[in-house]
Write a protein that holds these residues in place. Structure first.
Motif, PDB file in Angstrom:
ATOM      1  N   GLU A  78       0.738  -0.932   0.277  1.00 42.02           N
ATOM      2  CA  GLU A  78      -0.273  -0.236  -0.012  1.00 42.02           C
ATOM      3  C   GLU A  78       0.870   1.128  -0.002  1.00 42.02           C
ATOM      4  N   ASN A  79       1.010   2.079  -0.552  1.00 42.93           N
ATOM      5  CA  ASN A  79       0.993   3.567  -0.560  1.00 42.93           C
ATOM      6  C   ASN A  79       2.775   3.496  -1.407  1.00 42.93           C
ATOM      7  N   GLY A  80       2.548   2.427  -2.209  1.00 43.42           N
ATOM      8  CA  GLY A  80       4.055   1.996  -2.141  1.00 43.42           C
ATOM      9  C   GLY A  80       5.002   1.699  -2.204  1.00 43.42           C
ATOM     10  N   ALA A  81       4.797   0.989  -0.680  1.00 42.76           N
ATOM     11  CA  ALA A  81       6.173   1.033  -0.121  1.00 42.76           C
ATOM     12  C   ALA A  81       6.659  -0.953  -1.118  1.00 42.76           C
ATOM     13  N   GLU A  82       7.310  -0.912  -0.828  1.00 41.21           N
ATOM     14  CA  GLU A  82       7.777  -1.755  -1.006  1.00 41.21           C
ATOM     15  C   GLU A  82       8.175  -3.128   0.170  1.00 41.21           C
ATOM     16  N   VAL A  83       7.913  -4.252  -0.136  1.00 41.94           N
ATOM     17  CA  VAL A  83       7.714  -5.470   0.632  1.00 41.94           C
ATOM     18  C   VAL A  83       8.402  -6.963   0.320  1.00 41.94           C
ATOM     19  N   LEU A  84       9.351  -6.640   1.147  1.00 39.64           N
ATOM     20  CA  LEU A  84      10.518  -8.354   0.870  1.00 39.64           C
ATOM     21  C   LEU A  84       9.528  -9.497   1.737  1.00 39.64           C
ATOM     22  N   TYR A  85       9.595 -10.360   0.789  1.00 47.85           N
ATOM     23  CA  TYR A  85       8.326 -11.807   1.254  1.00 47.85           C
ATOM     24  C   TYR A  85       9.319 -12.937   1.115  1.00 47.85           C
ATOM     25  N   MET A  97       6.418 -17.798   5.981  1.00 48.51           N
ATOM     26  CA  MET A  97       7.051 -16.541   5.795  1.00 48.51           C
ATOM     27  C   MET A  97       7.345 -15.325   6.655  1.00 48.51           C
ATOM     28  N   PHE A  98       8.909 -15.028   5.987  1.00 48.62           N
ATOM     29  CA  PHE A  98       8.678 -13.528   6.689  1.00 48.62           C
ATOM     30  C   PHE A  98       8.511 -12.849   5.954  1.00 48.62           C
ATOM     31  N   VAL A  99       8.129 -11.501   6.303  1.00 46.46           N
ATOM     32  CA  VAL A  99       8.331 -10.379   5.783  1.00 46.46           C
ATOM     33  C   VAL A  99       8.210  -8.997   6.588  1.00 46.46           C
ATOM     34  N   GLN A 100       8.464  -7.829   6.198  1.00 44.02           N
ATOM     35  CA  GLN A 100       9.339  -6.481   5.864  1.00 44.02           C
ATOM     36  C   GLN A 100       8.912  -5.491   4.990  1.00 44.02           C
ATOM     37  N   GLU A 103       6.274   0.265   5.707  1.00 46.97           N
ATOM     38  CA  GLU A 103       4.656   1.141   4.875  1.00 46.97           C
ATOM     39  C   GLU A 103       3.737   1.074   6.050  1.00 46.97           C
ATOM     40  N   ARG A 104       3.377   2.319   6.172  1.00 46.82           N
ATOM     41  CA  ARG A 104       2.245   3.115   6.741  1.00 46.82           C
ATOM     42  C   ARG A 104       0.429   3.187   6.786  1.00 46.82           C
ATOM     43  N   PRO A 105       0.159   2.717   7.404  1.00 48.73           N
ATOM     44  CA  PRO A 105       0.618   2.596   9.064  1.00 48.73           C
ATOM     45  C   PRO A 105       0.722   1.072   9.406  1.00 48.73           C
ATOM     46  N   ALA A 106       1.341   1.075  10.243  1.00 43.47           N
ATOM     47  CA  ALA A 106       2.282  -0.381  10.087  1.00 43.47           C
ATOM     48  C   ALA A 106       1.146  -1.198  11.063  1.00 43.47           C
ATOM     49  N   ALA A 107       0.614  -1.091  11.760  1.00 43.71           N
ATOM     50  CA  ALA A 107      -0.827  -1.370  11.615  1.00 43.71           C
ATOM     51  C   ALA A 107      -1.334  -2.184  10.937  1.00 43.71           C
ATOM     52  N   ALA A 108      -2.030  -1.717   9.914  1.00 39.67           N
ATOM     53  CA  ALA A 108      -2.242  -1.736   8.840  1.00 39.67           C
ATOM     54  C   ALA A 108      -1.782  -3.082   8.327  1.00 39.67           C
ATOM     55  N   PHE A 109      -0.907  -2.877   8.084  1.00 37.41           N
ATOM     56  CA  PHE A 109       0.868  -3.742   7.196  1.00 37.41           C
ATOM     57  C   PHE A 109       0.289  -5.462   7.972  1.00 37.41           C
ATOM     58  N   ALA A 110       0.412  -5.151   9.142  1.00 33.57           N
ATOM     59  CA  ALA A 110       0.753  -6.076   9.733  1.00 33.57           C
ATOM     60  C   ALA A 110      -0.769  -7.474  10.179  1.00 33.57           C
ATOM     61  N   SER A 111      -1.360  -6.361   9.984  1.00 37.81           N
ATOM     62  CA  SER A 111      -2.942  -6.886  10.212  1.00 37.81           C
ATOM     63  C   SER A 111      -3.341  -7.422   8.559  1.00 37.81           C
ATOM     64  N   THR A 146       6.523  -4.117  15.618  1.00 31.34           N
ATOM     65  CA  THR A 146       6.893  -3.282  15.176  1.00 31.34           C
ATOM     66  C   THR A 146       7.508  -2.081  15.754  1.00 31.34           C
ATOM     67  N   LEU A 147       8.860  -2.247  14.759  1.00 29.97           N
ATOM     68  CA  LEU A 147      10.075  -1.066  14.578  1.00 29.97           C
ATOM     69  C   LEU A 147       9.495   0.299  14.750  1.00 29.97           C
ATOM     70  N   PRO A 148      10.014   1.382  14.780  1.00 25.44           N
ATOM     71  CA  PRO A 148      10.251   2.648  14.433  1.00 25.44           C
ATOM     72  C   PRO A 148      10.587   3.129  12.618  1.00 25.44           C
ATOM     73  N   GLU A 149      11.300   2.213  12.117  1.00 27.87           N
ATOM     74  CA  GLU A 149      11.200   2.227  10.961  1.00 27.87           C
ATOM     75  C   GLU A 149      11.181   1.117   9.770  1.00 27.87           C
ATOM     76  N   VAL A 150      10.810   0.158  10.940  1.00 31.13           N
ATOM     77  CA  VAL A 150      10.066  -1.042   9.582  1.00 31.13           C
ATOM     78  C   VAL A 150       8.413  -2.051  10.552  1.00 31.13           C
ATOM     79  N   THR A 151       7.892  -2.748   9.779  1.00 33.74           N
ATOM     80  CA  THR A 151       6.971  -3.918  10.337  1.00 33.74           C
ATOM     81  C   THR A 151       7.875  -5.352  10.005  1.00 33.74           C
ATOM     82  N   LEU A 152       8.174  -5.964  10.921  1.00 39.63           N
ATOM     83  CA  LEU A 152       8.208  -7.101   9.991  1.00 39.63           C
ATOM     84  C   LEU A 152       7.652  -8.167  10.635  1.00 39.63           C
ATOM     85  N   VAL A 153       6.816  -9.334  10.143  1.00 41.21           N
ATOM     86  CA  VAL A 153       6.317 -10.428   9.960  1.00 41.21           C
ATOM     87  C   VAL A 153       6.625 -11.744  10.185  1.00 41.21           C
TER      88      VAL A 153
END
Length: 176
Positions: A78-85, A97-100, A103-111, A146-153
């Motif tokens: 979302e919002n053009g953010a890069e996502v690594l899978y 799967m590890f994903v990072q 993307e903001r909001p971080a909570a929406a990405f994690a969900s 959730t870290l200040p600059e990246v979200t890890l799932v």
């Protein structure tokens, strides 16, 4: 004398000949009884991802024992953010799967990655607290950090212990 190919007797003989031929084919054809999971090297994907994001990328310093990396990709979130899978077949042959992403909001990405927004607890891995999420209908477990600059799932059908194995080998690589 009745023709050999007519009637029930002829049908039975023809069926026997076909089955014998198929059996012989299966007997002489080499067959592998070993499991084959395609292995996909991810180091170049991680390096390319590192060049496209403004933070130090997280990646496994080594793969957990008996795990097979079997998929990797970079996508636009979302919002053009890069996502690594980075996908794995675990030691118990479940999926993880590890994903990072930043993307903001971080909570929406994690969900979205966990397929649920409901935490079910926390888990300590190497002195770090991860939020646990579980989606019953998909049997999907997720660890979220959730870290200040990246979200890890870390998510998949693997059990909590296996997901923690992957979390334990993650390390942040310096930006550069």
């Amino acid at each position: 004398m009745q023709r050999f190919t007519q009637g029930l007797y002829g049908y039975a003989v023809a069926l026997f000949v076909c089955l014998a031929g198929a059996g012989l084919f299966l007997l002489i054809t080499p067959q592998s009884r070993e499991e084959h999971i395609p292995k996909r090297e991810y180091s170049i994907t991680v390096a390319n991802f590192g060049h496209s994001v403004p933070y130090g990328v997280w990646a496994p310093r080594k793969d957990p024992a008996n795990w097979v990396p079997n998929s990797n990709r970079i996508a636009k979130g979302e919002n053009g953010a890069e996502v690594l899978y980075l996908g794995y077949a675990t030691g118990k042959r479940e999926h993880a799967m590890f994903v990072q992403s930043d993307e903001r909001p971080a909570a929406a990405f994690a969900s979205r990655m966990a397929n649920t927004d409901k935490p079910v607890g926390t888990q300590q891995v190497g002195g770090v607290t991860w939020e646990q999420r579980f989606r019953e209908d998909k049997k999907q477990r997720s660890l979220v950090r959730t870290l200040p600059e990246v979200t890890l799932v870390i998510t998949g059908t693997a059990d909590w212990a296996e997901l923690a194995e992957l979390a334990a080998v993650l390390q942040q690589r310096p930006k550069g």
